[in-house]
Write an enzyme that holds these catalytic residues in place. Structure first.
Site, PDB file in Angstrom:
ATOM      1  N   LYS A 150       0.842  -1.195   0.000  1.00  0.00           N
ATOM      2  CA  LYS A 150       0.000   0.000   0.000  1.00  0.00           C
ATOM      3  C   LYS A 150       0.879   1.248   0.000  1.00  0.00           C
ATOM      4  O   LYS A 150       1.933   1.243   0.635  1.00  0.00           O
ATOM      5  CB  LYS A 150      -0.917   0.004   1.233  1.00  0.00           C
ATOM      6  CG  LYS A 150      -1.794  -1.226   1.390  1.00  0.00           C
ATOM      7  CD  LYS A 150      -2.838  -1.342   0.304  1.00  0.00           C
ATOM      8  CE  LYS A 150      -3.710  -2.585   0.512  1.00  0.00           C
ATOM      9  NZ  LYS A 150      -4.692  -2.770  -0.571  1.00  0.00           N
ATOM     10  N   HIS A 199      -5.778 -13.334  -8.118  1.00  0.00           N
ATOM     11  CA  HIS A 199      -6.574 -12.269  -7.504  1.00  0.00           C
ATOM     12  C   HIS A 199      -7.919 -12.229  -8.217  1.00  0.00           C
ATOM     13  O   HIS A 199      -7.975 -12.143  -9.437  1.00  0.00           O
ATOM     14  CB  HIS A 199      -5.854 -10.923  -7.636  1.00  0.00           C
ATOM     15  CG  HIS A 199      -6.485  -9.826  -6.825  1.00  0.00           C
ATOM     16  ND1 HIS A 199      -7.767  -9.368  -7.068  1.00  0.00           N
ATOM     17  CD2 HIS A 199      -6.027  -9.107  -5.771  1.00  0.00           C
ATOM     18  CE1 HIS A 199      -8.058  -8.413  -6.207  1.00  0.00           C
ATOM     19  NE2 HIS A 199      -7.024  -8.236  -5.405  1.00  0.00           N
TER      20      HIS A 199
END
Length: 488
Positions: free
Chosen positions: A180, A298
């Site tokens: 992040k 994902h």
């Protein structure tokens, strides 16, 4: 529910094949007496017929439009083994507590499908019926894939057992984190995030779904800096580490190019997004098998068609298709995090990934027994809004064959990324030890964590920061046979 006599199958061949329009049930796509064969592909649909449309006729239409039918009688049916190739809706039942909705069971002969091709399977099962006007809505809830069909797929290239052997990590969940912010970092700063997380005790760090090759960071720079971080962390910790290098790209040629570079750098794992499509997934799975590389999936984009209960595709079906297609890791939900997921329904997804034979369990949304014919198992991934204070819930819900990914719950730690990783590793090791000692971690979990935090400052800071954070919203996709569960 039986078919009305007026819409039963027409047996007289002259009437059945006379030019004109017949009801789907009259054409033979409904057979309430049909007994499915062991080799049939079975599908369970949730259908919402338009007002005035009979539920049996709607079910027959689903069977017809997903196999051999069109809107009118065609004489060329008689050139085929029509009775065999015609899909058959064989049972219709009202959905409990959902007026106007029905479950319909449809059987397909195995010869309708190309071996080893998810693209072909989906073209039939979901290719046409979801736009059919007589239905207000349609959802594919579950499938039974016969052993004869399952054996035509290669499945996961590595599987849970071999992955653990390669990593030399046993008896606990694996730990991960998503870098992040997901977008905007330079390659060098991105690599520093990866290093700090791995040095602090994570097994994996991960690219997010939309980090590919953008102006702020070319994919090659990302790969180089990430693998530098992996190698440095491995040397300093003595543990095998990995970073999910996202090779998703605009063409298969480019995906292969990125995969080859990842292999050259020594990466143990690559990643693709669900949105690349079934043919691309199966193709890169074959590459991973041939090159001894783990494949992380994902599930980017799945919520556009899996979340709503009335229309779309259940994620349990997507998980089944992905196990056939061949992925090693699959994001399957957390139940306690920020993303959609009823606990029992999510457990059903995990069962699909990890069991040798998945048994019927209506409370978890599983309508068929599924024999996986020896296909390797998929490692589920719990990711999205989880933190160290939920460790007892996660282990209680999902056991140890799971990757627990704490993105914000690692990188957002007030004492830094490495401290966040330490907090999660200590929480995990503490909870596994307590479980192995026979303690009731589901109920004693908070107390166990508080006790561990007395000697681990990073864990104490994590609990102080996020200990009260929960995401207790009602799930939209739940079993129709139990009320929405709560894990709070």
């Amino acid at each position: 529910m039986g078919a009305d006599a007026a819409i039963g199958q027409i047996k007289d061949a002259k009437k059945r094949y006379a030019a004109g329009v017949l009801k789907y049930a009259q054409m033979g796509y409904w057979d309430g007496d049909y007994q499915p064969k062991d080799t049939d592909v079975l599908a369970l649909f949730r259908i919402t017929p338009q007002d005035g449309v009979d539920a049996v006729e709607a079910a027959a239409a689903v069977a017809g439009e997903s196999s051999t039918a069109t809107w009118t009688v065609v004489w060329t049916d008689r050139l085929t083994a029509a009775d065999m190739y015609r899909a058959k809706a064989y049972k219709v039942e009202p959905v409990p507590g959902q007026p106007g909705q029905y479950f319909c069971w449809v059987a397909y002969d195995l010869d309708l499908f190309e071996e080893g091709s998810i693209a072909n399977l989906t073209a039939s099962i979901i290719g046409n019926v979801f736009s059919f006007k007589p239905l207000k809505a349609c959802r594919l809830e579950d499938m039974r894939l016969p052993v004869a069909y399952v054996k035509t797929f290669r499945g996961p290239p590595t599987g849970i057992v071999v992955e653990r052997e390669r990593l030399d990590k046993f008896g606990r969940p694996l730990l991960g984190a998503t870098t992040k912010p997901k977008l905007g970092l330079s390659g060098k700063n991105y690599g520093r995030v990866v290093y700090e997380g791995l040095k602090g005790g994570l097994d994996f760090v991960k690219d997010d779904e939309n980090i590919n090759s953008q102006p702020f960071m070319h994919w090659r720079d990302r790969f180089l800096y990430c693998m530098e971080a992996v190698n440095k962390a491995q040397a300093e910790t003595g543990e095998v580490k990995g970073h999910y290098l996202n090779i998703t790209a605009g063409t298969m040629e480019e995906m292969y190019r990125r995969a080859e570079f990842a292999k050259e750098l020594g990466s143990v794992v690559v990643m693709v997004d669900l949105i690349v499509g079934w043919t691309a997934i199966q193709s890169i799975s074959n590459w991973c098998r041939e090159n001894d590389v783990l494949l992380h999936m994902h599930r980017a984009g799945h919520g556009t068609y899996t979340r709503q209960k009335g229309h779309g595709i259940s994620f349990r079906v997507i998980a089944k298709w992905l196990r056939l297609a061949g992925v090693d890791h699959l994001h399957t939900g957390t139940a306690v995090g920020k993303l959609e997921g009823d606990p029992m329904t999510v457990q059903g997804y995990y069962n699909v990934c990890r069991e040798t034979v998945t048994k019927t369990d209506y409370t978890r949304g599983i309508f068929f027994d599924q024999d996986w014919a020896g296909l390797r198992k998929v490692m589920p991934v719990a990711s999205g809004g989880i933190h160290a204070g939920q460790m007892h819930q996660l282990i209680d819900l999902f056991g140890e064959d799971v990757v627990l990914q704490f993105g914000g719950g690692t990188i957002g730690h007030p004492d830094g990324i490495q401290a966040g990783a330490i907090a999660n590793r200590v929480a995990l090791e503490t909870m596994i030890l307590a479980r192995n000692e026979g303690r009731d971690i589901k109920n004693e979990g908070p107390e166990i964590l508080i006790e561990a935090a007395k000697w681990c400052r990073p864990l104490r800071a994590a609990l102080d920061t996020w200990g009260e954070v929960t995401f207790n919203y009602a799930s939209t996709d739940t079993s129709d046979f139990v009320p929405t569960a709560s894990v709070a």
